[in-house]
Design a protein around this motif. Structure first.
Motif, mmCIF file in Angstrom:
data_model
loop_
_atom_site.group_PDB
_atom_site.id
_atom_site.type_symbol
_atom_site.label_atom_id
_atom_site.label_comp_id
_atom_site.label_asym_id
_atom_site.label_seq_id
_atom_site.Cartn_x
_atom_site.Cartn_y
_atom_site.Cartn_z
ATOM 1 N N UNK A 359 0.805 -1.205 0.000
ATOM 2 C CA UNK A 359 0.000 0.000 0.000
ATOM 3 C C UNK A 359 0.846 1.266 0.000
ATOM 4 N N UNK A 360 1.936 1.245 0.779
ATOM 5 C CA UNK A 360 2.820 2.414 0.830
ATOM 6 C C UNK A 360 3.466 2.649 -0.530
ATOM 7 N N UNK A 361 3.898 1.576 -1.196
ATOM 8 C CA UNK A 361 4.525 1.705 -2.514
ATOM 9 C C UNK A 361 3.551 2.303 -3.519
ATOM 10 N N UNK A 362 2.328 1.764 -3.573
ATOM 11 C CA UNK A 362 1.334 2.266 -4.521
ATOM 12 C C UNK A 362 1.004 3.726 -4.232
ATOM 13 N N UNK A 363 0.782 4.048 -2.971
ATOM 14 C CA UNK A 363 0.449 5.419 -2.611
ATOM 15 C C UNK A 363 1.559 6.395 -2.955
ATOM 16 N N UNK A 364 2.796 6.024 -2.642
ATOM 17 C CA UNK A 364 3.915 6.922 -2.915
ATOM 18 C C UNK A 364 4.144 7.077 -4.414
ATOM 19 N N UNK A 365 3.920 6.004 -5.173
ATOM 20 C CA UNK A 365 4.076 6.080 -6.627
ATOM 21 C C UNK A 365 3.031 7.019 -7.233
ATOM 22 N N UNK A 366 1.779 6.916 -6.793
ATOM 23 C CA UNK A 366 0.722 7.786 -7.326
ATOM 24 C C UNK A 366 1.004 9.240 -6.954
ATOM 25 N N UNK A 367 1.414 9.470 -5.702
ATOM 26 C CA UNK A 367 1.743 10.833 -5.280
ATOM 27 C C UNK A 367 2.916 11.383 -6.083
ATOM 28 N N UNK A 368 3.933 10.570 -6.318
ATOM 29 C CA UNK A 368 5.101 11.012 -7.081
ATOM 30 C C UNK A 368 4.743 11.290 -8.534
ATOM 31 N N UNK A 369 3.816 10.501 -9.079
ATOM 32 C CA UNK A 369 3.329 10.765 -10.433
ATOM 33 C C UNK A 369 2.696 12.154 -10.492
ATOM 34 N N UNK A 370 1.900 12.477 -9.478
ATOM 35 C CA UNK A 370 1.261 13.776 -9.436
ATOM 36 C C UNK A 370 2.248 14.921 -9.286
ATOM 37 N N UNK A 371 3.169 14.798 -8.346
ATOM 38 C CA UNK A 371 4.144 15.860 -8.156
ATOM 39 C C UNK A 371 5.140 15.918 -9.317
ATOM 40 N N UNK A 372 5.311 14.790 -10.007
ATOM 41 C CA UNK A 372 6.140 14.780 -11.203
ATOM 42 C C UNK A 372 5.518 15.579 -12.335
ATOM 43 N N UNK A 373 4.195 15.640 -12.383
ATOM 44 C CA UNK A 373 3.506 16.498 -13.346
ATOM 45 C C UNK A 373 3.506 17.955 -12.886
ATOM 46 N N UNK A 374 3.349 18.145 -11.596
ATOM 47 C CA UNK A 374 3.224 19.491 -11.047
ATOM 48 C C UNK A 374 4.487 20.328 -11.222
ATOM 49 N N UNK A 375 5.657 19.768 -10.899
ATOM 50 C CA UNK A 375 6.867 20.588 -10.840
ATOM 51 C C UNK A 375 7.244 21.212 -12.184
ATOM 52 N N UNK A 376 7.319 20.451 -13.285
ATOM 53 C CA UNK A 376 7.631 21.105 -14.559
ATOM 54 C C UNK A 376 6.537 22.055 -15.026
ATOM 55 N N UNK A 377 5.296 21.812 -14.627
ATOM 56 C CA UNK A 377 4.225 22.741 -14.983
ATOM 57 C C UNK A 377 4.434 24.092 -14.329
ATOM 58 N N UNK A 378 4.755 24.088 -13.054
ATOM 59 C CA UNK A 378 5.018 25.333 -12.343
ATOM 60 C C UNK A 378 6.246 26.044 -12.914
#
Length: 453
Positions: A359-378
């Motif tokens: 569960x921790x792996x899946x959650x952290x991967x989904x969160x990292x996917x989101x922040x991976x989109x966020x940072x270059x957008x900003x």
């Protein structure tokens, strides 16, 4: 090597100058390496410092707070170094940043190594560690804004999101890969301080590549229209270049200092601060969470391995976002940020609810996917909001915003975690949800951002 079609200059008139060459694959690899090593080294300790703190009997809060002073220096110095690249050139600032990085890691590693051997107390170990870390915050902050400005000033507006996404991915990827590979760098002779020395050695290799593969850049072309006769000269020389800016006007002098309150970049900065703090919250806590929820406080070696596995899942997700989704779907800054916040909220929520490794792996991967989109957008949004001649200024402010998130959020997250385990993840979820709603109403549509001059 042939020039990559993805990084064409703004126009052929500008590209006729000797130092205005588009960025080929070799140069992009060097720039990518500077950002990757800077970020990965900075966060590599996240997988080993909880164990070091446990061995030295230091509370979790103080382990996390050891990064705060360096982050504060980063916020203060990054815009100043970015402004200096108007005079010294981007390559010189990258070299300075790598010198600060390498020196800091070598000395901080030595402080930890001797402290673990018992040469001085645990208190002095972390005092010396924080002191030597300040070299990274004070000097290492020169490199990222110089890299961003170098890339932004050599790419057309239509390609800038893609180019800055690649560079941003190196920094974002480094924040995840660093802690993941740190356990693999531990050798018996140097113990838990081994990764520090390893990254110092890697930093030296990057400096060699920087010296050999990246040509000296003329700051006059990139940052302003007038080339001065020497770096600190206040009078222009007789040799001047006139650069045609994005709006078609010729720049003939140094642009005004870009302010944090500038209405063009203010929404993007607010976005970066909020999203960056949400990201820093979970990054600061995840190492301790793995140790506690998997019952590995008494088994430091296994704890380091499991933390590495979790963080590697985040690295893969970050790669998918920044090397796959953004180019494939042609996502602009606003789109990247909004989708990133949706995924970030889902991932943070799942981590807070999970009590097993899967569960921790899946959650952290989904969160990292989101922040991976966020940072270059900003990053791309702030860059596209200003003129080409202002790229130094915006790069420095963006680097400062990225560092700002790590001043207090990791330590604050650990405090919340100590009080109630899921609390920092609930807070990060709330920030992501708020930022989605605020960004939906406030941020410019991608089409308008690309067409504005």
């Amino acid at each position: 090597m042939a020039d990559s079609p993805d990084f064409e200059p703004l126009d052929r008139k500008v590209s006729s100058f000797p130092d205005a060459k588009p960025i080929d694959g070799t140069r992009m690899a060097v720039l990518f390496s500077v950002m990757l090593v800077t970020a990965s080294g900075n966060t590599a300790m996240q997988s080993i410092l909880p164990t070091i703190g446990t061995q030295l009997d230091i509370p979790d809060f103080w382990v996390s707070a050891a990064f705060s002073w360096s982050a504060l220096l980063w916020v203060y110095t990054a815009p100043k170094w970015a402004r200096q690249s108007d005079h010294r050139g981007r390559k010189a600032l990258m070299r300075l940043g790598m010198i600060g990085f390498t020196t800091s890691f070598a000395l901080a590693g030595l402080a930890l190594f001797l402290g673990l051997l018992g040469w001085y107390s645990a208190l002095w170990t972390f005092v010396l560690f924080a002191l030597f870390r300040s070299l990274y915050g004070g000097l290492g902050s020169a490199a990222p804004p110089a890299v961003q400005a170098y890339v932004a000033s050599r790419t057309a507006r239509a390609d800038r999101t893609k180019a800055l996404s690649l560079i941003s991915s190196s920094f974002g990827l480094g924040t995840i890969v660093g802690p993941a590979v740190a356990p693999l760098l531990i050798i018996p002779v140097l113990g838990l301080a081994s990764p520090m020395f390893a990254f110092a050695a890697i930093g030296i290799l990057v400096m060699v590549a920087l010296a050999l593969k990246l040509p000296n850049d003329n700051p006059g072309y990139q940052a302003r229209g007038v080339v001065t006769s020497e770096p600190y000269s206040s009078a222009p020389s007789s040799n001047s270049l006139k650069e045609e800016d994005d709006d078609g006007a010729e720049e003939t002098s140094l642009p005004p200092r870009l302010r944090w309150g500038d209405h063009r970049i203010k929404p993007w900065l607010i976005t970066g601060i909020l999203g960056g703090n949400a990201h820093a919250l979970i990054l600061g806590v995840v190492g301790f969470l793995v140790l506690d929820r998997l019952g590995l406080r008494g088994d430091p070696e296994m704890g380091i391995r499991m933390t590495g596995i979790v963080l590697m899942s985040g690295a893969a997700a970050t790669l998918l976002a920044q090397w796959g989704l953004i180019p494939l779907l042609q996502m602009g800054p606003r789109t990247s940020i909004l989708w990133g916040m949706v995924l970030g909220a889902c991932g943070c929520l799942l981590i807070g609810l999970s009590h097993d490794l899967h569960g921790i792996i899946i959650g952290f991967a989904v969160a990292s996917l989101g922040f991976g989109l966020f940072r270059p957008g900003f990053t791309a949004g702030a860059s596209l909001a200003v003129k080409r001649s202002e790229q130094n200024g915006v790069a420095g402010i963006v680097a400062s915003v990225n560092g700002m998130a790590f001043i207090a959020s990791p330590a604050f997250g650990v405090l919340l975690y100590t009080y109630a385990g899921p609390l920092p993840f609930w807070l990060a979820t709330g920030i992501c949800i708020f930022l989605f709603g605020w960004g939906f109403k406030t941020l410019k549509l991608d089409e308008r951002l690309d067409s504005d001059r």
